[in-house]
Design a protein around this motif. Sequence first.
Motif, mmCIF file in Angstrom:
data_model
loop_
_atom_site.group_PDB
_atom_site.id
_atom_site.type_symbol
_atom_site.label_atom_id
_atom_site.label_comp_id
_atom_site.label_asym_id
_atom_site.label_seq_id
_atom_site.Cartn_x
_atom_site.Cartn_y
_atom_site.Cartn_z
ATOM 1 N N ASN A 67 74.406 57.875 -58.439
ATOM 2 C CA ASN A 67 73.159 58.368 -59.034
ATOM 3 C C ASN A 67 73.231 59.764 -59.644
ATOM 4 O O ASN A 67 72.234 60.247 -60.185
ATOM 5 N N GLY A 68 74.386 60.396 -59.571
ATOM 6 C CA GLY A 68 74.493 61.762 -60.082
ATOM 7 C C GLY A 68 74.146 61.896 -61.553
ATOM 8 O O GLY A 68 73.404 62.804 -61.950
ATOM 9 N N GLU A 69 74.676 61.002 -62.385
ATOM 10 C CA GLU A 69 74.412 61.084 -63.817
ATOM 11 C C GLU A 69 72.951 60.775 -64.136
ATOM 12 O O GLU A 69 72.360 61.369 -65.042
ATOM 13 N N THR A 70 72.365 59.854 -63.396
ATOM 14 C CA THR A 70 70.950 59.540 -63.604
ATOM 15 C C THR A 70 70.086 60.749 -63.306
ATOM 16 O O THR A 70 69.149 61.072 -64.060
ATOM 17 N N ILE A 71 70.386 61.446 -62.223
ATOM 18 C CA ILE A 71 69.630 62.650 -61.867
ATOM 19 C C ILE A 71 69.742 63.692 -62.966
ATOM 20 O O ILE A 71 68.754 64.334 -63.347
#
Length: 208
Positions: A67-71
Motif C-alpha cells: 500500500n505504500g504507493e497508494t498512500i
Amino acid sequence: MVIILVTVTISSGKNDGIPANAATPSNLITLRPDGSVVMAQRGVNSPVLEVYEDYQCPYCQEFEQTNGETIKQWATQGMIKVIYYPMTIFQKEKWPVTHDNSHRALKASLCVTDPRKWLAYHDELYDHQPEETAEGGFALKDLVTYAKKVGIDEADFATCLNSRESSDRADAVSALARTRGVEGTPTVRLNGEDIDWSTPWAGAQQRI
C-alpha cells in the motif's frame, strides 16, 4: 487492541481542482521534532492516516510493498494527510540482534535532515531490509551507502549516525510510540482508529 476491518477509499469529489501532478510525494514531507514525518498537501488536515513502522519489521515491509504507493498517490492528490512514526518495536532484552538492526535503521532515518530526501531514504531501507535475525543487519557502512545513493551528504550523515545523540533520540521516539498504545508494527490508524493494513487499498470503492 481492536482492529477495524475497512476498505480504505477516498472520495474524489472533495478534492476537485487539485491536479494529480501538483506535487511529488517528496515535496510534501515535513520532518517534526518528535521524529514523526508528515506527508500532505498544504491545508489538508483530514482524514489522517497514521503509520507506526519499524524498518526491520517484515510485516512493515509487506505493508509498504502492498500500500505504500497508494498512500503516496493519495497524499499527492490532496486526498489525505499521512503521518509516519518510525520506531523500534523489538525489545533489546528479548530480541537483541533484531533490536540492534532496527535501532541502527531508525537512527539513520532520523539523521536525514532534508525533507526532500527522507522518503527516498525510507524506501531504500525497506528495499534493503535484512533478515530479522541477521547479525549486523543494516550495517553502518551500508546505511551511509544508501544515503549517498539518494543524494545525502555522506560526511554529515555518518557523523550523525555515529553520535550518541541520535541513539538517544531513536530510543525516545520509540518510547513515545509505546505511550500511544502501539504494541506491534505496523500499526495503522485512520482518524485514530486501528485499521486492517494487510489488504490492497488501490482501487477500493468505499468512502472513508
